[in-house]
Design an enzyme around this catalytic site. Sequence first.
Site, mmCIF file in Angstrom:
data_model
loop_
_atom_site.group_PDB
_atom_site.id
_atom_site.type_symbol
_atom_site.label_atom_id
_atom_site.label_comp_id
_atom_site.label_asym_id
_atom_site.label_seq_id
_atom_site.Cartn_x
_atom_site.Cartn_y
_atom_site.Cartn_z
ATOM 1 N N ASP A 37 0.791 -1.249 0.000
ATOM 2 C CA ASP A 37 0.000 0.000 0.000
ATOM 3 C C ASP A 37 0.822 1.298 0.000
ATOM 4 O O ASP A 37 0.442 2.281 0.669
ATOM 5 C CB ASP A 37 -0.961 -0.001 1.199
ATOM 6 C CG ASP A 37 -1.969 -1.135 1.137
ATOM 7 O OD1 ASP A 37 -1.956 -1.892 0.162
ATOM 8 O OD2 ASP A 37 -2.775 -1.263 2.082
ATOM 9 N N LYS A 55 -6.685 -4.740 -3.206
ATOM 10 C CA LYS A 55 -7.286 -5.488 -2.105
ATOM 11 C C LYS A 55 -8.325 -4.628 -1.389
ATOM 12 O O LYS A 55 -8.051 -3.468 -1.064
ATOM 13 C CB LYS A 55 -6.206 -5.974 -1.131
ATOM 14 C CG LYS A 55 -5.372 -4.866 -0.493
ATOM 15 C CD LYS A 55 -4.300 -5.467 0.391
ATOM 16 C CE LYS A 55 -3.520 -4.448 1.180
ATOM 17 N NZ LYS A 55 -4.271 -3.604 2.090
ATOM 18 N N CYS A 62 -2.127 -2.737 7.688
ATOM 19 C CA CYS A 62 -2.118 -3.609 6.504
ATOM 20 C C CYS A 62 -0.897 -4.523 6.435
ATOM 21 O O CYS A 62 -0.993 -5.640 5.931
ATOM 22 C CB CYS A 62 -2.258 -2.764 5.245
ATOM 23 S SG CYS A 62 -3.910 -2.036 5.122
HETATM 24 N N1 TIU Z 1 -2.662 0.230 4.347
HETATM 25 C C1 TIU Z 1 -3.130 0.373 5.581
HETATM 26 O O1 TIU Z 1 -2.429 0.152 6.558
HETATM 27 N N2 TIU Z 1 -4.421 0.885 5.723
HETATM 28 C C2 TIU Z 1 -4.837 1.668 6.771
HETATM 29 O O2 TIU Z 1 -5.993 2.071 6.832
HETATM 30 N N3 TIU Z 1 -3.892 2.008 7.709
HETATM 31 C C3 TIU Z 1 -4.031 2.883 8.739
HETATM 32 O O3 TIU Z 1 -3.131 2.949 9.559
HETATM 33 N N4 TIU Z 1 -5.104 3.646 8.808
#
Ligand code: TIU
Length: 229
Positions: free
Chosen positions: A33, A138, A171
């Site tokens: 991400d 995802k 994530c």
């Molecule tokens: N990619 C991921 O970690 N999504 C989140 O929403 N992370 C947060 O820390 N908010």
Amino acid sequence: MTQTAALPTARTVDALPAPLQLDGASTALVVIDMQRDFIEPGGFGESLGNDVSLLAEIVPTVAALLALARRAGWFVVHTRESHAPDLSDCPPAKRLRGAPSMRIGDPGPMGRILVRGEPGSEIIDALAPWVGELVVDKPGKGAFYATGLDQVLRSRGISQLVFAGVTTEVCVQTSMREANDRGYECLLVEDATASYFPAFRQATLDMVRSQGGIVGWTVPFQALAGAWE
Ligand code: TIU
């Protein structure tokens, strides 16, 4: 007839809680991400009230890790947390959670928040995927939920995953736990992962490698690179 010995593809990485034998032939790098919605102002991360500048600090290390993986010939996977434009894969329980300044699907400065195909869902330029690398969209926090990732990795004989990306305790950790339960050996690169909450990043590193490596291993980037090159 001359016989040529196969080049060794396995190296010992000075990881915690113990050294790890990593075999390049069965290894993939999974970058979680590293997309504009989390790293740049105006996206999902900021809409949740976070200081996104904390995440940009790891970009040079993730870039170096990608370069290492490409030189070593590891399969490379990039993930993006994103939803279909009609939000059919975004449970209301996720969209309505908390009191963000903008919800998933709302228009923002980088297009609709966390929606596939919008500028905010793209991986940042510095870490752009190369042709032949896998990009996984995802809908959840984990990379294995509602994606075909497990099948792709198994079909390639991959059993070891090197993890980087954001955020460490959300994530990245969710994906590592999903992978660990599916039988993959998981190595988290300590300085190639970041959180909006530095204490949560540190806690995640500690819990992953606790109890003999209950979720996996951790290693600083330089120690991994040193083992490989
Ligand atoms: N990619 C991921 O970690 N999504 C989140 O929403 N992370 C947060 O820390 N908010």
